[in-house]
Design a protein around this motif. Structure first.
Motif, PDB file in Angstrom:
ATOM      1  N   ALA A 445      -0.042  -0.727   8.228  1.00  0.00           N
ATOM      2  CA  ALA A 445      -0.484  -1.499   7.179  1.00  0.00           C
ATOM      3  C   ALA A 445       0.346  -1.543   6.000  1.00  0.00           C
ATOM      4  O   ALA A 445       0.988  -0.525   5.473  1.00  0.00           O
ATOM      5  CB  ALA A 445      -2.024  -1.311   6.694  1.00  0.00           C
ATOM      6  N   PHE A 446       0.573  -2.738   5.218  1.00  0.00           N
ATOM      7  CA  PHE A 446       1.116  -2.751   3.864  1.00  0.00           C
ATOM      8  C   PHE A 446       0.197  -3.225   3.071  1.00  0.00           C
ATOM      9  O   PHE A 446      -0.867  -3.576   3.339  1.00  0.00           O
ATOM     10  CB  PHE A 446       2.391  -4.022   4.044  1.00  0.00           C
ATOM     11  CG  PHE A 446       3.315  -3.295   5.228  1.00  0.00           C
ATOM     12  CD1 PHE A 446       4.365  -2.306   5.077  1.00  0.00           C
ATOM     13  CD2 PHE A 446       3.245  -3.860   6.547  1.00  0.00           C
ATOM     14  CE1 PHE A 446       5.212  -2.232   5.943  1.00  0.00           C
ATOM     15  CE2 PHE A 446       3.974  -3.584   7.560  1.00  0.00           C
ATOM     16  CZ  PHE A 446       5.126  -2.634   7.280  1.00  0.00           C
ATOM     17  N   ALA A 447       0.723  -3.182   1.638  1.00  0.00           N
ATOM     18  CA  ALA A 447      -0.070  -3.479   0.466  1.00  0.00           C
ATOM     19  C   ALA A 447       0.784  -4.382  -0.183  1.00  0.00           C
ATOM     20  O   ALA A 447       1.532  -3.930  -1.407  1.00  0.00           O
ATOM     21  CB  ALA A 447      -0.423  -2.262  -0.535  1.00  0.00           C
ATOM     22  N   GLN A 448       0.904  -5.688  -0.111  1.00  0.00           N
ATOM     23  CA  GLN A 448       1.507  -6.815  -0.826  1.00  0.00           C
ATOM     24  C   GLN A 448       2.788  -6.511  -0.648  1.00  0.00           C
ATOM     25  O   GLN A 448       3.795  -6.164  -1.723  1.00  0.00           O
ATOM     26  CB  GLN A 448       0.961  -6.722  -2.152  1.00  0.00           C
ATOM     27  CG  GLN A 448       1.131  -7.969  -2.758  1.00  0.00           C
ATOM     28  CD  GLN A 448       0.412  -8.092  -4.276  1.00  0.00           C
ATOM     29  OE1 GLN A 448      -0.969  -7.848  -4.550  1.00  0.00           O
ATOM     30  NE2 GLN A 448       0.775  -8.614  -5.198  1.00  0.00           N
ATOM     31  N   PRO A 449       3.699  -6.443   0.253  1.00  0.00           N
ATOM     32  CA  PRO A 449       5.217  -6.476   0.517  1.00  0.00           C
ATOM     33  C   PRO A 449       5.659  -7.470  -0.297  1.00  0.00           C
ATOM     34  O   PRO A 449       5.521  -8.836  -0.030  1.00  0.00           O
ATOM     35  CB  PRO A 449       5.426  -6.310   2.029  1.00  0.00           C
ATOM     36  CG  PRO A 449       4.013  -6.912   2.359  1.00  0.00           C
ATOM     37  CD  PRO A 449       3.044  -6.896   1.700  1.00  0.00           C
ATOM     38  N   SER A 467       4.373  -3.396  -3.208  1.00  0.00           N
ATOM     39  CA  SER A 467       4.243  -3.455  -4.519  1.00  0.00           C
ATOM     40  C   SER A 467       2.790  -2.517  -4.838  1.00  0.00           C
ATOM     41  O   SER A 467       2.864  -1.945  -5.740  1.00  0.00           O
ATOM     42  CB  SER A 467       4.460  -4.546  -4.937  1.00  0.00           C
ATOM     43  OG  SER A 467       3.351  -5.438  -4.357  1.00  0.00           O
ATOM     44  N   GLU A 468       1.749  -2.992  -4.215  1.00  0.00           N
ATOM     45  CA  GLU A 468       0.385  -2.461  -4.377  1.00  0.00           C
ATOM     46  C   GLU A 468       0.213  -1.046  -4.242  1.00  0.00           C
ATOM     47  O   GLU A 468      -0.553  -0.339  -4.821  1.00  0.00           O
ATOM     48  CB  GLU A 468      -0.534  -3.171  -3.799  1.00  0.00           C
ATOM     49  CG  GLU A 468      -0.914  -4.642  -4.687  1.00  0.00           C
ATOM     50  CD  GLU A 468      -1.426  -4.546  -5.972  1.00  0.00           C
ATOM     51  OE1 GLU A 468      -2.658  -4.446  -6.147  1.00  0.00           O
ATOM     52  OE2 GLU A 468      -0.514  -4.811  -6.766  1.00  0.00           O
ATOM     53  N   GLN A 511       6.145   2.232  -9.882  1.00  0.00           N
ATOM     54  CA  GLN A 511       4.837   1.505 -10.635  1.00  0.00           C
ATOM     55  C   GLN A 511       5.062  -0.081 -10.188  1.00  0.00           C
ATOM     56  O   GLN A 511       6.047  -0.821 -10.773  1.00  0.00           O
ATOM     57  CB  GLN A 511       4.747   1.395 -12.069  1.00  0.00           C
ATOM     58  CG  GLN A 511       3.541   0.946 -12.491  1.00  0.00           C
ATOM     59  CD  GLN A 511       3.153   0.950 -14.065  1.00  0.00           C
ATOM     60  OE1 GLN A 511       2.234   0.465 -14.516  1.00  0.00           O
ATOM     61  NE2 GLN A 511       4.093   1.726 -14.883  1.00  0.00           N
ATOM     62  N   HIS A 512       4.622  -0.558  -9.084  1.00  0.00           N
ATOM     63  CA  HIS A 512       4.715  -2.055  -8.737  1.00  0.00           C
ATOM     64  C   HIS A 512       5.949  -2.409  -8.630  1.00  0.00           C
ATOM     65  O   HIS A 512       6.525  -3.324  -8.927  1.00  0.00           O
ATOM     66  CB  HIS A 512       3.916  -2.743  -9.655  1.00  0.00           C
ATOM     67  CG  HIS A 512       3.424  -4.077  -9.018  1.00  0.00           C
ATOM     68  ND1 HIS A 512       2.358  -4.099  -8.115  1.00  0.00           N
ATOM     69  CD2 HIS A 512       3.834  -5.238  -8.981  1.00  0.00           C
ATOM     70  CE1 HIS A 512       2.295  -5.465  -7.867  1.00  0.00           C
ATOM     71  NE2 HIS A 512       2.968  -6.110  -8.342  1.00  0.00           N
ATOM     72  N   PRO A 513       6.634  -1.728  -7.493  1.00  0.00           N
ATOM     73  CA  PRO A 513       8.222  -2.097  -7.380  1.00  0.00           C
ATOM     74  C   PRO A 513       8.284  -3.572  -6.544  1.00  0.00           C
ATOM     75  O   PRO A 513       7.375  -3.862  -5.677  1.00  0.00           O
ATOM     76  CB  PRO A 513       9.000  -1.163  -6.490  1.00  0.00           C
ATOM     77  CG  PRO A 513       7.656  -0.845  -5.899  1.00  0.00           C
ATOM     78  CD  PRO A 513       6.655  -0.726  -6.601  1.00  0.00           C
ATOM     79  N   LEU A 514       9.241  -4.371  -6.996  1.00  0.00           N
ATOM     80  CA  LEU A 514       9.053  -5.836  -6.284  1.00  0.00           C
ATOM     81  C   LEU A 514      10.367  -6.133  -5.764  1.00  0.00           C
ATOM     82  O   LEU A 514      10.436  -7.435  -5.037  1.00  0.00           O
ATOM     83  CB  LEU A 514       8.851  -6.987  -7.431  1.00  0.00           C
ATOM     84  CG  LEU A 514       7.356  -7.089  -8.187  1.00  0.00           C
ATOM     85  CD1 LEU A 514       7.172  -8.121  -9.106  1.00  0.00           C
ATOM     86  CD2 LEU A 514       6.485  -7.309  -7.043  1.00  0.00           C
TER      87      LEU A 514
END
Length: 764
Positions: A445-449, A467-468, A511-514
Motif C-alpha cells: 500500500a502507498f499513501a499518495q505516491p 508523500s502522505e 515532510q511530504h516529499p513530492l
C-alpha cells in the motif's frame, strides 16, 4: 469518547442514505431529505462561531457565522491542502457554487486544518488557494480549534449548516457530488423564507504573484530531454507550468521553444496551441519527438507529438476512475485517478519461466546430428523475440494510491501475467492509503505516491516519493517487492511520522516529499523534501539521508526553496534541475560546487524586421577592435524639389541609434558606451560618439540611424520617418578614433506612398 451533536447528525445521515436506496422517484428522495432536515434541525444546537483573530483568504474582513451566515445555508469544508481527497472535492464545491450563484443564499467556507506543520503557515495556505484556483472564503484554523470542538475526524469533511448555524448534514470523504447537490438544494428550498440574499464581504486575494506577471506559475515537474543532441530547435527541458495549465519546452539557456496548451483549463486534443490541459504534473520523454504528460485534473495521460504538432489522449477518459478500479482496459477507454508522475521503463519480458524449454544437448562426438537442429534454430528465433525490449510507462496515481502501468508493447509481467499492447492496469498497491511493505506488489500500500525515478542495472527498481507517509519507497521491478528506503514509520498506518531529520533509513524524517531523481553516474538519489523546503540526497546502499545546503551563485546567500516539487538530473551527474514551485521558478544546482542559480525561463526576443523607408549607406564605417571610438556627425536636409515643405518650427526632430550584431541582437548599450552624449536626441544636426566597451572578436555590426522628422507644408503638418543603415567593420588596423559625416536629403512629397524614395545620402 464523549458523544457530540455531530454524532447524532452523522447517524441520521447514514440512516437517510440507507432509506434513499429504496426511493422510487426523485420526489420520494426529496421527501426523505426534507423529513431528515426537519428532524435534525429541530433537535441539534447551533455550532460555535469561528475563533477570533484567525487569518482569512478571499474576504475583505473576517467572517462570523453569527454575523454573516446565520441566514444562509453554509457548507464548511474541513480540508488540508496536501490531501488528494480534499483536492478531489474542490470541483464538487465549485459545481455547487455555480448552481446557486444567482440565489446568493449559499456560503461555502474552507476551514483549513493542517496535517503537516508546513501547512499551518498562512502564506502557504494562501499559495495553495491560488494554485488550486479557489474562490470561496478560506480560514486558516492553524490550531484546528473548530475541528477539535466539533469532533471532526477526517479530511475532507463537509458539514452543511441550516439557518442559525445548526448542522443538518455531514459528508466525509470524496465522491459525493450528487448527495451534496441534493442536500444543499433541498435545504435552500426548505428554508427559503428564512434565508437572506445579502452578499458577503468577498475579495479575491491578489497580493500573491499573479499569473499575468510571470512566465511560470507554480511549475511542478520537469524532465531533461535524454535524447538531446544540441541541434537548433531541439528541446532541452520540458516544464509542467501547472498554474498556467500548459507545458513549456525550452532550449539549454531557458528560451521557450514551444508552448503546449493555454492558460485556461480544459480537456482538448489538437494542435499544440489549441490543446488544453488541467493542472499538468509529471512529464516523460518517449523519444526526441514524443512527450508524455500527466494531465492530472483530467485524470489522463496525454501524448505530445512534436513532429506532427499535435496532442492526443494516451490514457484516460477525462473522468476520475472509480474506487477499486484495477484497470485492464485499453488506452483512452481506461480511467485513471490523478496521475501525478510518469516514467519510461524498458525491459525484456519479466518472467523467463514462461519461455520454451531449453534445447537438447549437442550430440556426442562422432555421432550424426539429431533431428533437433531445426527446432534449435526456431528456439533461437524465439529467444531473440523474447529478448526484444518492451516499453512500459509506470504511472504514480496519487488519487488511488497506486502504481499503474501502460504497456506500449506486448509484455509478460510478474507472475506470468501477459499484457497486450495498449493495456493500462494497476501493477502495485491495493488502493488502501497506507505505507505497507510487502513481497507481493498487489498487497502493498502507498499513501499518495507523487514522484517516480528509475534505477537501472541488474536489479532495476523505481524509487517513489510517497508523500502522505513522508517516506521514500522502492519497488523492485524484477519481483514486485515493495519496501521503504527512508522516512515514515514501521507502523504502516501511521501517516504522521514526519519531520526534518538527517539520519539513516526509517530514523530519517521528511515532510511530504513530492519528487525524486536518481543519478546513475554518481549512484545517488535526490529528494525534493517539499514541505521542509529542502533538497536532500540519499546514499542508497547505507540509506543515509543528507540535506544539501547550496548557496546562490549570484549572491552567495543560502538558496531558499519554497515547496520544490520537481527534480531532474543531467546525465553526467553534474547538475540537478529543480522546479521551485511556490517561488514560480526553475533552479539549477551544481552538485560538485553546491551552488545554485536561476534557470531563467523566458520568451524569445522578437524577431527583428528591417524598418520601412530604409536608406542604405554604401560606405562602411570602421572602429578599432581595441576599444576604439567612432564619431558620427549627421544632418537632414530637404530636397530642393520640396520647396513648400519646411521643418516645423519648435517641434522635436527625433533620432536614435541602434546597433545590432550578426545575430540581430540589439547590442547598442551592451557593447558600446556613448561618450558625452546619448544614443538618441531631439535636435538636428546631431552628433554621437560611440566607444567599444571591451575588446571583441566580432567582425562587424549593423548601424541603424533612425529619424522621425516633424514637417509642414502650406496646408498641413505631418511626420516623416526613415532609417539609414550602414555596416560598422571591426578592425585592428584602423585609427583609435574614426570620424564620419552623414547628410541625408529627404523628399517627403509622396509621403503616402510607402515605396517612395526616402532620401539621398552624401558623406565626407
Amino acid at each position: 469518547m464523549e458523544s457530540s451533536p455531530l454524532d447524532y447528525v452523522a447517524q441520521a445521515c447514514m440512516d437517510l442514505i440507507d432509506s434513499m436506496v429504496s426511493a422510487n422517484s426523485e420526489a420520494e428522495r426529496d421527501s426523505l431529505i426534507v423529513n431528515h432536515i426537519k428532524k435534525v434541525w429541530a433537535l441539534v444546537p447551533p455550532i460555535d462561531d469561528f475563533k477570533k483573530n484567525l487569518e482569512w483568504v478571499n474576504v475583505s474582513e473576517p467572517l462570523s457565522l453569527n454575523q454573516h451566515c446565520a441566514e444562509k445555508v453554509v457548507v464548511l469544508d474541513f480540508w488540508t491542502y496536501c490531501c488528494i481527497n480534499c483536492y478531489h472535492v474542490l470541483p464538487d464545491l465549485a459545481h455547487l457554487e455555480k448552481l446557486h450563484k444567482a440565489d446568493n443564499n449559499l456560503v461555502v467556507i474552507g476551514v483549513h486544518c493542517a496535517k503537516f506543520s508546513n501547512e499551518k503557515v498562512s502564506g502557504n495556505v494562501l499559495a495553495a488557494v491560488q494554485r488550486y484556483n479557489i474562490h470561496h472564503p478560506v480560514v486558516n484554523d492553524s490550531d484546528s480549534c473548530m475541528w477539535e470542538t466539533l469532533g471532526i475526524r477526517c479530511w475532507p469533511t463537509l458539514l452543511i449548516l441550516g439557518p442559525s448555524n445548526k448542522p443538518i448534514f455531514i459528508i466525509t470523504g470524496e465522491g459525493h457530488r450528487d448527495e451534496l447537490v441534493w442536500y444543499v438544494g433541498a435545504a435552500i428550498r426548505h428554508f427559503t423564507s428564512r434565508l437572506s440574499t445579502v452578499s458577503l464581504p468577498a475579495s479575491i486575494n491578489t497580493h500573491l504573484k499573479t499569473k499575468e506577471n510571470n512566465i511560470l506559475y507554480f511549475p511542478s515537474k520537469l524532465a531533461l530531454n535524454p535524447f538531446y543532441r544540441g541541434r537548433g530547435e531541439e528541446p532541452f527541458l520540458a516544464i509542467s507550468d501547472t498554474g498556467h495549465n500548459r507545458v513549456l519546452l525550452t532550449d539549454c539557456s531557458g528560451v521557450i521553444l514551444r508552448i503546449i496548451g493555454g492558460t485556461e483549463p480544459g480537456f482538448k486534443d489538437g494542435k499544440l496551441s489549441e490543446a488544453q490541459f488541467n493542472a499538468p504534473q509529471g512529464v516523460c520523454w518517449l523519444s526526441s519527438a514524443v512527450l508524455v504528460v500527466c494531465d492530472t485534473n483530467n485524470h489522463a495521460l496525454r501524448a505530445v507529438h512534436l513532429d506532427e504538432g499535435s496532442v492526443e489522449v494516451l490514457v484516460g477518459t477525462g473522468r476520475q476512475a472509480a474506487v477499486g478500479d484495477k484497470g485492464g482496459k485499453c488506452l483512452g477507454l481506461q480511467a485513471l485517478s490523478s496521475p501525478w508522475d510518469v516514467l519510461l521503463y524498458s525491459t525484456p519480458d519479466m518472467d523467463m519461466s514462461v519461455r520454451p524449454a531449453p534445447p537438447p544437448p549437442p550430440p556426442p562426438p562422432g555421432h550424426a546430428p539429431l533431428d533437433h537442429e531445426k527446432p534449435d534454430k526456431e528456439f533461437v528465433k524465439e529467444k531473440e523475440k523474447k529478448d526484444e525490449i518492451r516499453r512500459v510507462l509506470l504511472i504514480a496515481c496519487a488519487g488511488s494510491h497506486q502504481i499503474w502501468a501502460l504497456f506500449l508493447d506486448n509484455t509478460i509481467w510478474w507472475k506470468y501475467k501477459a499484457f497486450s499492447e495498449g493495456t493500462c492496469a494497476v501493477v502495485a498497491g491495493s488502493g488502501a492509503e497506507a505505507a505497507r511493505n510487502s513481497a507481493y506488489a498487489a498487497s502493498a500500500a502507498f499513501a499518495q505516491p507523487s514522484g517516480l525515478t528509475l534505477r537501472t542495472g541488474t536489479s532495476p527498481e523505481i524509487f517513489i516519493a510517497d508523500s502522505e507517509s513522508s517516506s521514500i519507497r522502492r519497488l523492485a521491478l524484477s519481483t514486485g517487492q515493495v519496501s521503504t528506503l527512508c522516512g515514515g514509520d514501521r507502523n504502516p498506518l501511521n501517516l504522521f511520522a514526519y519531520g526534518d531529520v538527517d539520519d539513516v533509513g526509517i530514523e530519517a524524517k521528511l515532510q511530504h516529499p513530492l519528487a525524486v531523481a536518481y543519478c546513475e553516474s554518481n549512484k545517488t538519489l535526490y529528494v525534493a523534501d517539499t514541505y521542509n523546503h529542502k533538497i536532500k540526497k540519499i546514499d542508497v546502499g547505507p540509506q543515509k539521508v543528507t540535506t544539501l545546503n547550496p548557496t546562490m551563485i549570484e549572491t552567495t546567500d543560502p538558496a531558499k526553496f519554497n515547496e520544490p516539487s520537481g527534480l531532474s538530473t543531467s546525465t553526467d551527474g553534474k547538475y540537478l534541475y529543480i522546479a521551485d514551485t511556490n517561488n514560480h521558478s526553475i533552479k539549477i544546482l551544481n552538485l560538485a560546487k553546491n551552488v545554485c542559480q536561476e534557470f531563467k525561463v523566458r520568451l524569445p526576443d522578437p524577431k527583428f524586421a528591417e524598418p520601412e523607408n530604409l536608406i542604405l549607406y554604401k560606405n562602411d564605417l570602421f572602429v578599432n577592435r581595441k576599444c576604439g571610438n567612432l564619431i558620427i556627425y549627421f544632418n537632414v536636409s530637404l530636397d530642393a524639389e520640396t520647396k513648400s515643405v519646411k521643418f516645423t518650427p519648435g517641434a522635436p526632430q527625433n533620432w536614435h541609434v541602434c546597433v545590432r550584431d550578426e545575430n540581430d541582437k540589439d547590442v547598442t548599450i551592451d557593447d558600446f558606451e556613448f561618450v558625452g552624449c546619448s544614443y538618441k536626441g531631439t535636435k538636428l544636426p546631431g552628433r554621437v560618439e560611440m566607444k567599444l566597451k571591451f575588446r571583441t572578436d566580432k567582425t562587424h555590426y549593423r548601424l541603424y540611424l533612425s529619424f522621425q522628422t516633424a514637417l509642414c507644408d502650406a496646408s498641413v503638418c505631418f511626420a516623416h520617418s526613415f532609417t539609414i543603415r550602414s555596416t560598422i567593420l571591426v578592425r585592428d588596423s584602423v585609427k583609435m578614433i574614426e570620424s564620419y559625416k552623414i547628410t541625408c536629403k529627404v523628399n517627403p512629397v509622396n509621403r503616402n506612398d510607402s515605396k517612395s524614395e526616402a532620401g539621398k545620402l552624401s558623406s565626407t
